[in-house]
Design a protein around this motif. Structure first.
Motif, PDB file in Angstrom:
ATOM      1  N   LEU A 112       0.839  -1.195   0.000  1.00  0.00           N
ATOM      2  CA  LEU A 112       0.000   0.000   0.000  1.00  0.00           C
ATOM      3  C   LEU A 112       0.876   1.249   0.000  1.00  0.00           C
ATOM      4  CD1 LEU A 112      -2.721  -1.135   2.566  1.00  0.00           C
ATOM      5  CD2 LEU A 112      -2.516  -1.641   0.115  1.00  0.00           C
ATOM      6  N   ASP A 113       0.746   2.040  -1.046  1.00  0.00           N
ATOM      7  CA  ASP A 113       1.571   3.228  -1.240  1.00  0.00           C
ATOM      8  C   ASP A 113       0.834   4.467  -0.715  1.00  0.00           C
ATOM      9  OD1 ASP A 113       3.581   4.927  -2.073  1.00  0.00           O
ATOM     10  OD2 ASP A 113       3.006   4.897  -4.185  1.00  0.00           O
ATOM     11  N   GLU A 114       1.016   4.749   0.590  1.00  0.00           N
ATOM     12  CA  GLU A 114       0.460   5.950   1.230  1.00  0.00           C
ATOM     13  C   GLU A 114      -1.071   5.969   1.290  1.00  0.00           C
ATOM     14  OE1 GLU A 114       2.229   9.527  -0.260  1.00  0.00           O
ATOM     15  OE2 GLU A 114       4.281   8.787  -0.005  1.00  0.00           O
ATOM     16  N   ILE A 115      -1.657   4.863   1.698  1.00  0.00           N
ATOM     17  CA  ILE A 115      -3.091   4.858   1.993  1.00  0.00           C
ATOM     18  C   ILE A 115      -3.297   5.609   3.301  1.00  0.00           C
ATOM     19  CG2 ILE A 115      -5.049   3.408   2.669  1.00  0.00           C
ATOM     20  CD1 ILE A 115      -4.533   3.268  -0.280  1.00  0.00           C
ATOM     21  N   ASN A 208      -2.250   5.765  -3.223  1.00  0.00           N
ATOM     22  CA  ASN A 208      -2.929   6.759  -2.403  1.00  0.00           C
ATOM     23  C   ASN A 208      -4.308   7.108  -2.963  1.00  0.00           C
ATOM     24  OD1 ASN A 208      -3.358   9.985  -2.376  1.00  0.00           O
ATOM     25  ND2 ASN A 208      -2.589   9.319  -0.394  1.00  0.00           N
ATOM     26  N   GLU A 209      -5.246   7.430  -2.059  1.00  0.00           N
ATOM     27  CA  GLU A 209      -6.619   7.714  -2.454  1.00  0.00           C
ATOM     28  C   GLU A 209      -6.735   8.823  -3.497  1.00  0.00           C
ATOM     29  OE1 GLU A 209      -6.804   6.108   1.788  1.00  0.00           O
ATOM     30  OE2 GLU A 209      -5.533   7.508   0.681  1.00  0.00           O
ATOM     31  N   GLY A 210      -5.881   9.825  -3.425  1.00  0.00           N
ATOM     32  CA  GLY A 210      -5.984  10.935  -4.370  1.00  0.00           C
ATOM     33  C   GLY A 210      -5.020  10.866  -5.532  1.00  0.00           C
ATOM     34  N   GLN A 211      -3.770  10.498  -5.233  1.00  0.00           N
ATOM     35  CA  GLN A 211      -2.713  10.545  -6.244  1.00  0.00           C
ATOM     36  C   GLN A 211      -2.406   9.203  -6.905  1.00  0.00           C
ATOM     37  OE1 GLN A 211      -1.555  13.566  -7.064  1.00  0.00           O
ATOM     38  NE2 GLN A 211      -2.963  14.359  -5.492  1.00  0.00           N
ATOM     39  N   GLY A 212      -2.920   8.125  -6.352  1.00  0.00           N
ATOM     40  CA  GLY A 212      -2.615   6.815  -6.909  1.00  0.00           C
ATOM     41  C   GLY A 212      -1.209   6.369  -6.530  1.00  0.00           C
ATOM     42  N   VAL A 213      -0.670   5.435  -7.301  1.00  0.00           N
ATOM     43  CA  VAL A 213       0.678   4.922  -7.049  1.00  0.00           C
ATOM     44  C   VAL A 213       1.696   5.968  -7.487  1.00  0.00           C
ATOM     45  CG1 VAL A 213       2.324   3.081  -7.589  1.00  0.00           C
ATOM     46  CG2 VAL A 213      -0.115   2.548  -7.384  1.00  0.00           C
ATOM     47  N   SER A 214       2.678   6.242  -6.655  1.00  0.00           N
ATOM     48  CA  SER A 214       3.688   7.253  -6.980  1.00  0.00           C
ATOM     49  C   SER A 214       4.539   6.808  -8.166  1.00  0.00           C
ATOM     50  CB  SER A 214       4.590   7.515  -5.774  1.00  0.00           C
ATOM     51  OG  SER A 214       5.342   6.364  -5.443  1.00  0.00           O
ATOM     52  N   ARG A 215       5.110   7.775  -8.846  1.00  0.00           N
ATOM     53  CA  ARG A 215       5.884   7.485 -10.057  1.00  0.00           C
ATOM     54  C   ARG A 215       7.027   6.512  -9.783  1.00  0.00           C
ATOM     55  NH1 ARG A 215      10.570   8.979 -11.698  1.00  0.00           N
ATOM     56  NH2 ARG A 215      10.754  10.507 -10.017  1.00  0.00           N
ATOM     57  N   LEU A 216       7.792   6.748  -8.733  1.00  0.00           N
ATOM     58  CA  LEU A 216       8.940   5.898  -8.445  1.00  0.00           C
ATOM     59  C   LEU A 216       8.524   4.469  -8.143  1.00  0.00           C
ATOM     60  CD1 LEU A 216      11.972   5.607  -8.021  1.00  0.00           C
ATOM     61  CD2 LEU A 216      11.664   6.373  -5.652  1.00  0.00           C
ATOM     62  N   VAL A 217       7.455   4.313  -7.364  1.00  0.00           N
ATOM     63  CA  VAL A 217       6.969   2.967  -7.040  1.00  0.00           C
ATOM     64  C   VAL A 217       6.450   2.276  -8.297  1.00  0.00           C
ATOM     65  CG1 VAL A 217       5.181   1.678  -5.794  1.00  0.00           C
ATOM     66  CG2 VAL A 217       6.465   3.490  -4.633  1.00  0.00           C
ATOM     67  N   LYS A 218       5.731   3.033  -9.130  1.00  0.00           N
ATOM     68  CA  LYS A 218       5.205   2.462 -10.375  1.00  0.00           C
ATOM     69  C   LYS A 218       6.328   1.956 -11.271  1.00  0.00           C
ATOM     70  CE  LYS A 218       1.865   4.755 -12.218  1.00  0.00           C
ATOM     71  NZ  LYS A 218       1.088   5.772 -12.989  1.00  0.00           N
TER      72      LYS A 218
END
Length: 256
Positions: A112-115, A208-218
């Motif tokens: 989970l990326d910043e839930i 994350n609920e608003g931004q989704g998966v961050s670029r680096l993690v993706k």
């Protein structure tokens, strides 16, 4: 009063430790401290001891104004220090692999990326348990921790599904790849989930609920997968998306 404010007050009153000696004893008694807030500019002996314990346990420290601490305080005795403690015990990543090995199954993990919403986190832990996932990994920063609200939203699943907390999600994905894991992240611009191979040792990454998966993690993921959308809006709640994708993993595993 808004739902967000209600959530914050529930978390703070249930698992807040206020005051220098109280926070020091929380560390020394073995409580898991999720977050530590210290008034800017304080550097006396007790504060130094608290900071040493925070460093020893790899706790994120937030230096904030006195006004901020006053707003956070419910006991009005914070003395410049407030700790937010976890309501449940965190697992280690090795515990998650051990759970998979005990069942003779390829590891299935939620990342989970910043839930940030504790209700979403609890719902995802509940889904993870019901779909047979072996554990959940969450970040230390900018994310909900294992609070009482999370436990309630999980319907008790938090007692059975290991939840590990890590400093860096992207680095953790790299390390788990070395252990044979593959990773699929949820994104509306990804490949249709039915066309992706989600069998084997798999990590499902939810953003994350608003931004989704961050670029680096993706960028660290092997697949970017999407859920087919037929309505007039283009996104699902994070916990709902996690459930849909999780059961596609289950479907493919059963088919295999």
């Amino acid at each position: 009063m808004s739902t967000d404010v209600n959530n914050q007050e529930e978390e703070m009153t249930a698992h807040t430790v206020e005051g220098r000696n109280a926070v020091l004893e929380a560390f020394r008694s073995g409580k898991t401290v999720d977050k530590l807030y210290i008034q800017e500019g304080l550097r006396d002996g007790v504060i130094s001891s608290i900071l040493r314990d925070a460093k020893k346990h790899d706790v994120i420290v937030n230096f904030v104004s006195r006004d901020k601490l006053d707003q956070m305080s419910f006991a009005n005795k914070h003395q410049g220090v407030i700790a937010i403690c976890a309501a449940y015990t965190y697992a280690e990543i090795d515990d998650i692999f051990a759970a998979a090995e005990a069942k003779g199954e390829a590891p299935f993990i939620f990342i989970l990326d910043e839930i940030e919403d504790p209700h979403n986190l609890g719902a995802i832990i509940r889904t993870a348990n019901l779909c047979g996932a072996h554990g959940v990994i969450i970040p230390k920063r900018r994310a909900a921790g294992l609070t009482s609200t999370v436990g309630k939203a999980s319907a008790g699943a938090v007692y059975y599904t290991p939840v590990a907390k890590v400093t860096n999600i992207a680095k953790t994905i790299e390390e788990l790849k070395e252990r044979g894991m593959w990773f699929a992240c949820a994104d509306m611009n990804g490949e249709l989930m039915y066309d992706c191979n989600l069998t084997g040792p798999i990590g499902l990454v939810i953003g994350n609920e608003g931004q989704g998966v961050s670029r680096l993690v993706k960028e660290k993921c092997d697949y970017v997968v999407s859920i087919p959308m037929k309505g007039d809006i283009d996104s699902l709640n994070a916990s709902v998306a996690a459930g849909v994708l999780a059961y596609e993993v289950v479907r493919q595993r059963l088919k295999k």
